[in-house]
Scaffold this active site. Structure first.
Site, PDB file in Angstrom:
ATOM      1  N   ASP A 232       0.821  -1.215   0.000  1.00  0.00           N
ATOM      2  CA  ASP A 232       0.000   0.000   0.000  1.00  0.00           C
ATOM      3  C   ASP A 232       0.857   1.269   0.000  1.00  0.00           C
ATOM      4  OD1 ASP A 232      -2.586   1.310   0.232  1.00  0.00           O
ATOM      5  OD2 ASP A 232      -2.043   1.798   2.288  1.00  0.00           O
ATOM      6  N   HIS A 237       4.804   4.825  -2.727  1.00  0.00           N
ATOM      7  CA  HIS A 237       5.124   6.163  -2.220  1.00  0.00           C
ATOM      8  C   HIS A 237       6.551   6.270  -1.657  1.00  0.00           C
ATOM      9  CE1 HIS A 237       0.947   6.555  -2.879  1.00  0.00           C
ATOM     10  NE2 HIS A 237       0.509   6.191  -1.691  1.00  0.00           N
TER      11      HIS A 237
END
Ligand code: BG6
Length: 490
Positions: A232, A237
């Protein structure tokens, strides 16, 4: 660059992302006068709702998410006049007729298909667009995460979307790249001469990248429990932030130059073996605790949580980059839900001075560090040693601070506002290229495989803390501390 007329088609147009982020972002850009008169937002959904009913949903579900600028009746009316609701079953090519009728055929009008849908629908939607003659030369497609769940599924997405759209038409979103400070990091590194000579193993001792959230999984258990923090947050990121910190200077800001440099970083990440993996990665799962003084439940007691879930809500790791610039410099990456604080920051720590000429020991000199803050506030802080005022020569840590909000009064843009504008302008620099996506998955895959094979559990940590003690031990082994452990409260 002013935008030209466009049809922005939102698949998943009545879904959570559209309502929470995309429509509010477009509203803000409308109020900022970025949208041309001929800008339209076509929301595609399966429900057989009328235009009026859909606008009612937008009013009830999306409008409350608009934080700024404050909504006025006139601006809202102007914005909602751009929205068209079209009922289409995205997986049924035969149901696309209303979309075909709605889209304007003029090739001067940019078409953007934003697929805010689960990834298993990407291929079919692209095929259906093609079958219905909608995948034209003036079309772009935006892919929302999760972009696969491993290397094979990412490759499959790339291959299938690639059958319909050219790579130059594909915009893979990582919303962290749309954050102002991430772009400012590029400005810092490549718009100043100061850092580049020092930006290497000879002068940098370590880099920490943290994205900590106070929030838990909320109502996203269905997705989150099959994903976990590694997929996730880290695969995308955190690795994107690492790339911007570590990449070689690209030859220009053009999309391929930047993405080539990032790709080189991803391909240079040292691969984990089962042994190094066990030594250098800590995973955790939150238990009940307190966040901001309020009791919060354990991950396993969140709504819809599987009873014995082994999904990690926290990861900390020590990564290395095998290049001349970075060999031997640890990059500590960390992310977690239900942490003590909500923040995202990058800390670049420089080496200690080699020798003290003052009447205080070398060990009393705090090594210089540069803190790049993405959120909650945006700024840069350089920690230096300075003389304390008065008699004698005593040095103490001091700070040089650049607060972006203070220094630049210009209104801020949410990451989605920025990225949507880039898609509409045709600027790919802040989007991941297919090979980058695959390289990132290739690097995390051994970790996923290992976790799947072994039956150990993530280490429990109390909600409202900085994660398992093992994460402190991981960095402590190298004689270091995470920043919040090292510093007194600001
Ligand atoms: C998303 C993740 O990509 O990023 C979420 O799926 C996470 O789990 C979010 O909460 C964090 O983004 P931001 O911008 O709020 O830091």
């Amino acid at each position: 660059m002013a935008l030209t007329d466009f049809d922005l088609v939102l698949f998943g147009g009545s879904g959570d992302l559209a309502m929470r982020k995309l429509l509010p972002a477009m509203y803000a850009r409308d109020v900022a006068k970025d949208l041309p008169d001929g800008a339209r937002i076509i929301c595609v959904g399966r429900q057989d709702a009328s235009q009026e009913e859909f606008l009612h949903t937008v009013e009830a579900t999306s409008k409350p998410h608009i934080k700024s600028p404050a909504v006025t009746a006139a601006a809202w009316a102007k914005f909602t006049a751009r929205i068209v609701y079209v009922s289409v079953n995205a997986t049924d090519s035969g149901s696309y007729a209303p979309l075909v009728e709605t889209l304007r055929a003029d090739p001067a009008i940019t078409r953007v298909y934003y697929l805010a849908t689960p990834p298993h629908l990407f291929a079919q939607i692209c095929d259906n667009l093609k079958d219905n003659g909608l995948a034209t030369a003036n079309s772009r497609v935006v892919l929302e995460k999760p972009l696969g769940r491993d290397l094979a599924s990412a490759k499959q997405i790339n291959a299938e979307v690639g059958k319909v759209f050219d790579e130059s038409q594909i915009y893979r979103i990582d919303h962290y790249l749309g954050k102002e400070t991430v772009q400012n990091l590029m400005a810092l590194r490549f718009g100043n001469i100061l850092f580049e000579p020092l930006w290497r193993r000879e002068w940098i001792s370590d880099v920490q990248i943290t994205i900590a959230e106070k929030l838990g999984v909320g109502n996203r258990m269905g997705y989150y429990d099959t994903s976990g923090a590694l997929r996730d947050m880290l695969q995308n990121h955190l690795l994107q932030l690492l790339c911007i910190v570590a990449m070689e200077p690209p030859t220009s800001i053009s999309s391929d130059a930047v993405r080539d440099s990032k790709l080189q970083v991803l391909r240079s990440l040292k691969k984990f073996t089962p042994t190094t993996l066990a030594q250098n990665i800590v995973r955790g799962q939150y238990r009940a605790g307190h966040v901001d003084g309020q009791p919060v439940p354990s991950y396993r007691d969140e709504p819809d949580a599987p009873e014995h879930s082994r999904t990690e809500t926290f990861v900390a790791m020590k990564a290395e980059i095998d290049t001349w610039r970075w060999a031997g410099v640890p990059f500590y990456l960390r992310t977690g839900k239900r942490m003590a604080d909500g923040l995202a920051e990058i800390v670049v720590r420089f080496k200690p001075i080699p020798h003290s000429i003052f009447n205080q020991p070398t060990s009393s000199f705090q090594p210089n560090s540069l803190v790049i803050r993405l959120q909650p506030d945006e700024g840069l802080r350089m920690n230096l040693m300075a003389k304390t005022p008065g008699d004698g020569m005593r040095l103490k840590p001091a700070e040089l601070e650049l607060d972006f909000r203070e220094s630049f009064k210009a209104p801020r843009m949410d990451a989605y506002e920025r990225l949507l504008l880039d898609v509409l302008r045709g600027q790919l620099t802040l989007f991941m290229r297919g090979d980058e996506l695959e390289a990132a998955w290739e690097w995390v895959e051994p970790i996923l495989n290992q976790w799947e094979q072994d039956d150990t559990m993530p280490i429990p940590y109390a909600a409202g803390t900085w994660g398992p003690a093992a994460a402190s031990a991981l960095i402590g082994r190298d004689g270091l501390q995470w920043r919040e452990e090292a510093l007194p409260e600001d």
